[in-house]
Design an enzyme around this catalytic site. Sequence first.
Site, PDB file in Angstrom:
ATOM      1  N   TYR A  47       0.819  -1.215   0.000  1.00  0.00           N
ATOM      2  CA  TYR A  47       0.000   0.000   0.000  1.00  0.00           C
ATOM      3  C   TYR A  47       0.853   1.266   0.000  1.00  0.00           C
ATOM      4  O   TYR A  47       0.360   2.346  -0.350  1.00  0.00           O
ATOM      5  CB  TYR A  47      -0.926   0.038   1.224  1.00  0.00           C
ATOM      6  CG  TYR A  47      -1.939  -1.076   1.325  1.00  0.00           C
ATOM      7  CD1 TYR A  47      -2.134  -1.994   0.292  1.00  0.00           C
ATOM      8  CD2 TYR A  47      -2.709  -1.227   2.471  1.00  0.00           C
ATOM      9  CE1 TYR A  47      -3.048  -3.018   0.400  1.00  0.00           C
ATOM     10  CE2 TYR A  47      -3.634  -2.252   2.594  1.00  0.00           C
ATOM     11  CZ  TYR A  47      -3.800  -3.153   1.557  1.00  0.00           C
ATOM     12  OH  TYR A  47      -4.710  -4.167   1.679  1.00  0.00           O
ATOM     13  N   HIS A 105       0.204 -11.608   1.815  1.00  0.00           N
ATOM     14  CA  HIS A 105      -0.816 -10.796   1.147  1.00  0.00           C
ATOM     15  C   HIS A 105      -1.532 -11.567   0.025  1.00  0.00           C
ATOM     16  O   HIS A 105      -2.755 -11.520  -0.087  1.00  0.00           O
ATOM     17  CB  HIS A 105      -0.150  -9.536   0.578  1.00  0.00           C
ATOM     18  CG  HIS A 105      -1.088  -8.415   0.316  1.00  0.00           C
ATOM     19  ND1 HIS A 105      -0.689  -7.106   0.288  1.00  0.00           N
ATOM     20  CD2 HIS A 105      -2.417  -8.387   0.068  1.00  0.00           C
ATOM     21  CE1 HIS A 105      -1.735  -6.324   0.038  1.00  0.00           C
ATOM     22  NE2 HIS A 105      -2.783  -7.090  -0.107  1.00  0.00           N
TER      23      HIS A 105
END
Length: 272
Positions: A47, A105
């Site tokens: 991110y 992730h």
Amino acid sequence: MENLQTQGIALPRLGLGTFRMQGDACRAAVESALALGYRHLDTAEMYGNEEAIGAAIAALRVARKDLHVTTKVWNENLAPEAIRRAFDASLKKLRLDQVDLYLVHWPAPNMNLPAMFETLMKLQQEGRTRAIGVANFNIALLKTVVEDIKAPIACNQVEYHVMLDQTKLRQYLTAKSIPLVAYCPLAKGGVASEEVLMAIGRKHDATAAQVALKWLLDQDGVAAIPKASRAESQKVNLDALKLRLDDDDRKAIAALPKHKRCVNPAFGPAWD
């Protein structure tokens, strides 16, 4: 805020998703969420906002024991040495000595699951992360991690909302006492204009999004991390916790089409 107990941690049922929040705007969003009472923050190395989140945590000085922070290792960094480098970088950016939950992730085609989870479990044993888990793992991958490797998985974070059926995955996770953390719980805004949800909302003096969020949070073993950058939206999501859906509402929601997947990258796993 109700918590889910999993692998020795308390996971607040409603958290703040931060995907695509950046810089000062991200810091401001996290500060407002913490001020409103959020205690579950979700981020990831991919991110690019861990520094902003670390600054917000430092600025508000919420007692560390009251705060849950999840971050994730990207699927290009799944070799043991790369996991450690990524973890060290995330911890430094977040300005923390320990994260509460560290997730893989996304799975990768060439990953060595035993080596990965040996490394993750060592990070946990060293006290640098309180728990470990996965995101975007299908049932076949979960079986390998949970049943063969016997890794202490604290959650599987996946897309889940009123427009996507996750019954099979939920049944497996429930059987193994593993929570499901729902990202994109509002289907990237798609629930807001859904007629059935709007009608249920009118009945309860609520929004369609609040109905969709409460439907998720009413399910055993499910947490949700809606992204909300404005304080007003963050409060609306918190207020969804006060909503009381009835059996007629749940029947109407159950009848909705449930095949809309908002996040399906080419590198993702084959979904069951």
